[in-house]
Design a protein around this motif. Structure first.
Motif: not given
Length: 90
Positions: A39-55, A57-62
């Motif tokens: 509701p405050n305008g942010d986007v929220y994710l919960e993500a599961e994967g290995n460390e490389q996959q999550l890194k 995804l975080l790079d993409w999210c930025a």
């Protein structure tokens, strides 16, 4: 080893196809979880994967999709929930 991240993305991230593009990227990376608008305008994710996959995804999210203006991405590790897919929650 599978990890679980709770991720919050701040900036101009709603109304710019952020959730759909995040879902596409997560599925490409074989990450499970969900993404939703807050509701405050942010986007929220919960993500599961290995460390490389999550890194990756975080790079993409930025950066996000073309019309997004990401100001900040934060994340914390949390307990696994064993998601089966990556979905958009409405």
């Amino acid at each position: 080893m599978t990890k679980h991240y709770n991720i919050t993305v701040k900036g101009i991230v709603q109304g710019v196809w952020y959730r759909k593009n995040t879902q596409d990227k997560a599925r490409e990376l074989e990450i499970k979880g969900f993404v939703k608008n807050l509701p405050n305008g942010d986007v929220y994710l919960e993500a599961e994967g290995n460390e490389q996959q999550l890194k990756l995804l975080l790079d993409w999210c930025a950066i996000g999709p073309e019309h997004a203006r990401v100001e900040h991405v934060s994340f914390e590790e949390a307990d696994l929930k064993s998601f089966r897919h990556f979905e958009i929650e409405r």
